[in-house]
Design a protein around this motif. Structure first.
Motif, mmCIF file in Angstrom:
data_model
loop_
_atom_site.group_PDB
_atom_site.id
_atom_site.type_symbol
_atom_site.label_atom_id
_atom_site.label_comp_id
_atom_site.label_asym_id
_atom_site.label_seq_id
_atom_site.Cartn_x
_atom_site.Cartn_y
_atom_site.Cartn_z
ATOM 1 N N HIS B 86 0.838 -1.203 0.000
ATOM 2 C CA HIS B 86 0.000 0.000 0.000
ATOM 3 C C HIS B 86 0.872 1.253 0.000
ATOM 4 C CE1 HIS B 86 -3.535 -2.445 0.929
ATOM 5 N NE2 HIS B 86 -2.773 -3.097 1.783
ATOM 6 N N ALA B 87 0.321 2.307 -0.588
ATOM 7 C CA ALA B 87 1.084 3.557 -0.689
ATOM 8 C C ALA B 87 1.209 4.251 0.661
ATOM 9 C CB ALA B 87 0.415 4.494 -1.697
ATOM 10 N N ASN B 88 0.218 4.087 1.506
ATOM 11 C CA ASN B 88 0.270 4.727 2.819
ATOM 12 C C ASN B 88 -0.635 3.978 3.795
ATOM 13 O OD1 ASN B 88 -2.454 5.700 2.331
ATOM 14 N ND2 ASN B 88 -1.483 7.184 0.943
ATOM 15 N N ILE B 89 -0.571 4.415 5.049
ATOM 16 C CA ILE B 89 -1.254 3.656 6.105
ATOM 17 C C ILE B 89 -2.785 3.748 5.970
ATOM 18 C CG2 ILE B 89 -1.267 5.445 7.944
ATOM 19 C CD1 ILE B 89 -0.080 1.849 8.540
ATOM 20 N N GLU B 90 -3.295 4.883 5.467
ATOM 21 C CA GLU B 90 -4.762 5.016 5.300
ATOM 22 C C GLU B 90 -5.266 3.958 4.315
ATOM 23 O OE1 GLU B 90 -2.740 7.601 4.752
ATOM 24 O OE2 GLU B 90 -3.139 8.815 6.536
ATOM 25 N N GLU B 91 -4.573 3.853 3.195
ATOM 26 C CA GLU B 91 -4.969 2.867 2.189
ATOM 27 C C GLU B 91 -4.926 1.452 2.784
ATOM 28 O OE1 GLU B 91 -2.975 3.266 -1.771
ATOM 29 O OE2 GLU B 91 -2.860 1.079 -1.654
ATOM 30 N N CYS B 92 -3.879 1.208 3.564
ATOM 31 C CA CYS B 92 -3.720 -0.107 4.196
ATOM 32 C C CYS B 92 -4.884 -0.390 5.147
ATOM 33 C CB CYS B 92 -2.389 -0.140 4.933
ATOM 34 S SG CYS B 92 -2.151 -1.587 5.964
ATOM 35 N N TYR B 93 -5.194 0.586 6.007
ATOM 36 C CA TYR B 93 -6.278 0.382 6.980
ATOM 37 C C TYR B 93 -7.617 0.237 6.271
ATOM 38 C CZ TYR B 93 -3.309 1.410 11.084
ATOM 39 O OH TYR B 93 -2.358 1.365 12.069
ATOM 40 N N ARG B 94 -7.811 1.009 5.186
ATOM 41 C CA ARG B 94 -9.051 0.883 4.422
ATOM 42 C C ARG B 94 -9.191 -0.556 3.900
ATOM 43 N NH1 ARG B 94 -8.518 5.944 2.339
ATOM 44 N NH2 ARG B 94 -7.439 5.160 0.504
ATOM 45 N N ALA B 95 -8.094 -1.076 3.384
ATOM 46 C CA ALA B 95 -8.120 -2.436 2.828
ATOM 47 C C ALA B 95 -8.460 -3.473 3.894
ATOM 48 C CB ALA B 95 -6.775 -2.769 2.184
ATOM 49 N N VAL B 96 -7.842 -3.400 5.051
ATOM 50 C CA VAL B 96 -8.114 -4.437 6.059
ATOM 51 C C VAL B 96 -9.477 -4.220 6.718
ATOM 52 C CG1 VAL B 96 -5.709 -5.047 6.520
ATOM 53 C CG2 VAL B 96 -6.812 -3.296 7.929
#
Lengths: 238, 238
Positions: B86-96
């Motif tokens: 993921h490009a950043n932590i927001e994108e990562c958290y959105r995904a999980v």
């Protein structure tokens, strides 16, 4: 960490922290390492011991040279532990059995006991082998039992420092449930002698403190706990 | 490990082992790594995931270069896992979070939840930070809660690979008690697609097997278990 000259006095806070840690040390659990040679692994193992209240580390270097554990007076987790080196595994097992402990060899064998079926609140010694070869046959055979960490994946082994952490934290979990961290389990003599050794090895100078605010030799080793949990939180730097 | 030319057929035994491992994979637990840069640490973390049934690994490299995870087709535990960058932590958290998981930031803070008080049988994502800096403030604040491993010693932190193993094996312990490894939890579609990917990456050639004894595409993914324990023991080399 940069080595500092010993000219700062130890603080009451640091002494309290040492006493808090001492009050959680477990006299009846130990680990033994047989020919674990990577200093990073040994260092991580020692850190897990410290974190879980394990005070006694036995070392056997039969086939390998012992790694350099201390990098100066103040560095390394080993200053918080009692390490004993043995010439061979028999001597090591004799030493840990003298203290009434059951010796568990850690293996990958499917015949071994499942870690989570083993009662680690009983007096025990956990034995870990070399990074690539594992434990010697002799070490496995002379142990009272073998235990293994259940693994559910394609890979078939864990790094020694990971395996040791998984086992020691499971022991800690069981021992917390059993109330083993709620009151000191070292006798006062061992607490005093351990504290004296820790002060000797600490980067803060206890002799300065002794002359000033309080005397570490007389420092109360048990005091009322305000925390509901047996964790030692807060600052260690004071 | 020496890379071998792909000319050996996959065996029934190895395919059975893959199916056994797949049957223990957990769809509702994932980990995320934020700027964990040491390849040895990442590799040990992936090994713990594989061993505990965690299939999904999310990677965020904001401040660091991503480490080289695969060293050839057949090497590395990451071939048994699904890694998403993921490009950043927001994108990562959105995904999980899209998968309904609670996001737990792992920290050293004494305000965090005690690991052993957290129900890890619930859908969750466990987030681990950089070796020296830990998790970014942003990653901690955007998480649903923070958890910490109780530590009872003088040292105040654990190596990331050790911390991750302690948490993942605790999750596995809880999930075994809850019976999560007794029947497959992936749906058949995910089992089939994962098996196809594993076969593609395996050093043994499934196309040879397909023409011969059996067709991996039709291989039964669930079969009677003879073992009382959900561990996968035995030989992986077949």
């Amino acid at each position: 960490m940069v080595e500092q000259p010993q000219h700062k006095a130890i603080t009451r806070r640091r002494l309290q922290r040492m006493a808090a840690v001492l009050a959680r040390r477990q006299p009846d659990i130990a680990i033994a390492l047989e020919d674990v040679h990577d200093p990073h692994n040994v260092s991580a193992v020692l850190r897990s011991c410290d974190a879980t209240g394990v005070a006694d580390v036995h070392l056997v270097y039969d086939a390998e040279e012992p790694p350099e554990l201390s990098r100066g007076v103040s560095a390394g987790t080993n200053r918080w532990l009692r390490t004993t080196q043995h010439a061979n595994i028999e001597e090591c097992y004799r030493a840990v059995r003298d203290q009434g402990r059951t010796v568990f060899a850690t293996t990958l064998s499917s015949d071994a006991l499942d870690l989570y079926d083993v009662d680690l609140t009983e007096p025990c010694a956990l034995v870990f082998g070399n990074e690539s070869r594992g434990l010697s046959e002799q070490a496995v055979e002379a142990a009272d039992a073998s235990i293994r960490i259940p693994m559910l994946g394609m890979a078939e082994s864990l790094n020694i420092s990971v395996a040791c952490a998984v086992i020691l934290f499971e022991a800690m979990r069981q021992r917390r449930l059993a109330g083993y961290f709620e009151a000191p389990r070292f006798d006062e003599q061992r607490m005093r002698s351990t504290l004296a050794r820790w002060l000797e090895r600490d980067e803060r100078d206890p002799t300065l403190a002794r002359k000033a605010e309080f005397d570490p030799q007389e420092f109360p080793l048990v005091w009322p706990r305000t925390q509901p949990r047996p964790d030692v939180a807060g600052d260690d730097s004071g």
